[in-house]
Scaffold this active site. Structure first.
Site, PDB file in Angstrom:
ATOM      1  N   LYS A 153      44.395  39.755  30.689  1.00 39.24           N
ATOM      2  CA  LYS A 153      43.235  39.245  31.214  1.00 39.24           C
ATOM      3  C   LYS A 153      42.116  38.798  30.238  1.00 39.24           C
ATOM      4  O   LYS A 153      41.410  39.864  29.891  1.00 39.24           O
ATOM      5  CB  LYS A 153      42.643  40.483  32.128  1.00 39.24           C
ATOM      6  CG  LYS A 153      41.985  39.955  33.327  1.00 39.24           C
ATOM      7  CD  LYS A 153      41.860  40.887  34.452  1.00 39.24           C
ATOM      8  CE  LYS A 153      40.921  40.524  35.774  1.00 39.24           C
ATOM      9  NZ  LYS A 153      41.123  39.201  36.178  1.00 39.24           N
ATOM     10  N   GLU A 185      50.299  31.015  40.032  1.00 36.26           N
ATOM     11  CA  GLU A 185      49.347  31.669  40.749  1.00 36.26           C
ATOM     12  C   GLU A 185      48.263  30.550  40.980  1.00 36.26           C
ATOM     13  O   GLU A 185      48.486  29.475  41.085  1.00 36.26           O
ATOM     14  CB  GLU A 185      48.979  32.971  39.819  1.00 36.26           C
ATOM     15  CG  GLU A 185      48.552  32.586  38.375  1.00 36.26           C
ATOM     16  CD  GLU A 185      47.914  33.636  37.700  1.00 36.26           C
ATOM     17  OE1 GLU A 185      47.796  34.896  38.312  1.00 36.26           O
ATOM     18  OE2 GLU A 185      47.918  33.561  36.490  1.00 36.26           O
ATOM     19  N   LEU A 209      48.853  36.735  35.991  1.00 35.32           N
ATOM     20  CA  LEU A 209      48.357  38.040  35.669  1.00 35.32           C
ATOM     21  C   LEU A 209      49.114  38.904  36.678  1.00 35.32           C
ATOM     22  O   LEU A 209      49.150  38.534  37.923  1.00 35.32           O
ATOM     23  CB  LEU A 209      46.624  37.695  36.053  1.00 35.32           C
ATOM     24  CG  LEU A 209      46.143  38.987  35.744  1.00 35.32           C
ATOM     25  CD1 LEU A 209      45.605  39.187  34.092  1.00 35.32           C
ATOM     26  CD2 LEU A 209      44.730  39.284  36.568  1.00 35.32           C
TER      27      LEU A 209
HETATM   28  N1  PDD Z   1      40.520  37.422  38.950  1.00 32.16           N
HETATM   29  N2  PDD Z   1      45.373  35.997  38.555  1.00 32.16           N
HETATM   30  C1  PDD Z   1      44.388  35.532  38.011  1.00 32.16           C
HETATM   31  C2  PDD Z   1      44.628  34.388  37.077  1.00 32.16           C
HETATM   32  C3  PDD Z   1      43.043  36.042  38.061  1.00 32.16           C
HETATM   33  O1  PDD Z   1      41.995  35.862  37.094  1.00 32.16           O
HETATM   34  C4  PDD Z   1      43.105  37.126  39.173  1.00 32.16           C
HETATM   35  C5  PDD Z   1      41.650  37.925  39.113  1.00 32.16           C
HETATM   36  C6  PDD Z   1      44.101  37.600  39.758  1.00 32.16           C
HETATM   37  C7  PDD Z   1      44.047  38.528  40.735  1.00 32.16           C
HETATM   38  O2  PDD Z   1      43.834  39.957  40.027  1.00 32.16           O
HETATM   39  P1  PDD Z   1      43.286  41.300  40.835  1.00 32.16           P
HETATM   40  O3  PDD Z   1      44.060  41.331  42.062  1.00 32.16           O
HETATM   41  O4  PDD Z   1      43.669  42.537  39.882  1.00 32.16           O
HETATM   42  O5  PDD Z   1      41.781  41.103  41.248  1.00 32.16           O
HETATM   43  C8  PDD Z   1      45.235  36.926  39.630  1.00 32.16           C
HETATM   44  C9  PDD Z   1      39.112  37.966  39.013  1.00 32.16           C
HETATM   45  C10 PDD Z   1      38.825  38.596  40.312  1.00 32.16           C
HETATM   46  C11 PDD Z   1      38.165  37.325  38.120  1.00 32.16           C
HETATM   47  O6  PDD Z   1      38.457  36.748  37.319  1.00 32.16           O
HETATM   48  O7  PDD Z   1      36.918  37.267  38.898  1.00 32.16           O
END
Ligand code: PDD
Length: 295
Positions: A153, A185, A209
């Site tokens: 991340k 994704e 991710l």
């Molecule tokens: N984004 N895939 C990507 C590329 C992401 O950036 C995110 C989350 C997810 C989902 O992960 P999670 O369920 O842990 O939020 C999947 C966040 C919300 C953001 O960048 O704002």
């Protein structure tokens, strides 16, 4: 834009709680110069974190990947996040955490021994409006041209920014990404498909991710005996899917009903989605019940 609109007023920077206007970071910070840092977004409902520990563990894994030392123990993270939310009045919020390698002379190799920059802010949690769950969203298929370490991340998000921009420019809500003919994704969310009642989930490898919401969805499906397969999902399977879902900490689980202007299934949120949506809302309610009982 006023700073009021940028985030809730009090932020956290390197050990201090302060108004956003007073938060200053060096332009030589490697997060600014190289995108050399990691982040998290943790949802809180009525001040109660949804899987805060899991988010903090993923933050640790992201730091491990970049060889950035975690400046805080998990308990310190938890108490600081709680204090920041309280200072901003609690409620339903998303906590944004960013840790960068720190400030150094501009040079590619990461120097050792820097002091990490730690920044946190809080935003009202903008979960989708009820009509999104009722009507669904529309997406465009795009080639996933991000790097090959999407499991980190990282704050280096230009690939995702451009993909999101391209989808919005075309009048779509989001992009559904494919690499080498297989579903990965979305630009900032995970995606799952449903075919003949089976939830099809791309594996959590380096190409996506490992979403905390995605993991929770898989857990809820298993707990409720909903058929699920974790495997690569081909583009043609996505196009012929009965349902398509998008998931993240800010979107929860939402239905995609149009892909490239063509309906997914009936073009309406499907029955498996409705079941999962219910399990997700029940899980959120159980969170507050457990925390309330513990108080
Ligand atoms: N984004 N895939 C990507 C590329 C992401 O950036 C995110 C989350 C997810 C989902 O992960 P999670 O369920 O842990 O939020 C999947 C966040 C919300 C953001 O960048 O704002």
């Amino acid at each position: 834009m006023t700073t009021q609109q940028l985030c809730l007023p009090t932020v956290y920077l390197n050990g201090n709680f302060l108004p956003i206007e007073e938060a200053k970071i060096s332009p030589l910070d490697r997060g600014f110069i190289f995108g050399d840092g990691v982040y998290e977004v943790i949802p809180f409902y009525a001040g109660r974190g949804l899987r805060m520990r899991e988010h903090l563990r993923r933050l640790q894994r992201s730091m491990n990947e970049l060889a950035i030392e975690n400046p805080y123990a998990i308990e310190h993270w938890e108490s600081t996040i709680t204090a920041l939310i309280e200072r901003n009045g609690g409620g339903n919020v998303g906590v944004y955490i960013q840790v960068t390698r720190g400030v150094a002379k501009r040079d590619f190799p990461p120097p050792k021994g820097l002091t990490q920059t730690v920044f946190m802010m809080v935003n009202p949690l903008a979960t989708p409006k009820p009509e999104i769950y009722a009507k669904g969203i529309s997406c465009i298929s795009l080639d996933d041209n991000r790097w090959l370490k999407c499991h980190i991340k990282s704050v280096a998000l230009l690939g995702a920014v451009l993909l999101k921009h391209e989808s919005n420019q075309g009048g779509f809500d989001e992009a559904v990404l494919f690499r080498d003919g297989y579903l990965t994704e979305s630009s900032a969310s995970n995606i799952a498909a449903v075919k003949s009642g089976i939830i099809l989930c791309p594996p959590m490898d380096n190409l996506i991710l490992p979403g905390i919401t995605y993991e929770l969805m898989i857990e809820l499906a298993r707990k409720n005996s909903m058929p699920l397969e974790i495997r690569r999902v081909a583009r043609k399977e996505v196009k012929k899917a009965d349902e398509l879902w998008i998931m993240s900490s800010t979107k929860e689980v939402a239905p995609i009903v149009l892909l490239d202007d063509k309906p997914i299934g009936t073009g309406q949120p499907g029955p498996v989605f409705k079941q999962m949506y219910q399990h997700f809302q029940d899980y959120k309610r159980s969170l507050s019940a457990v925390s309330a009982a513990a108080e």
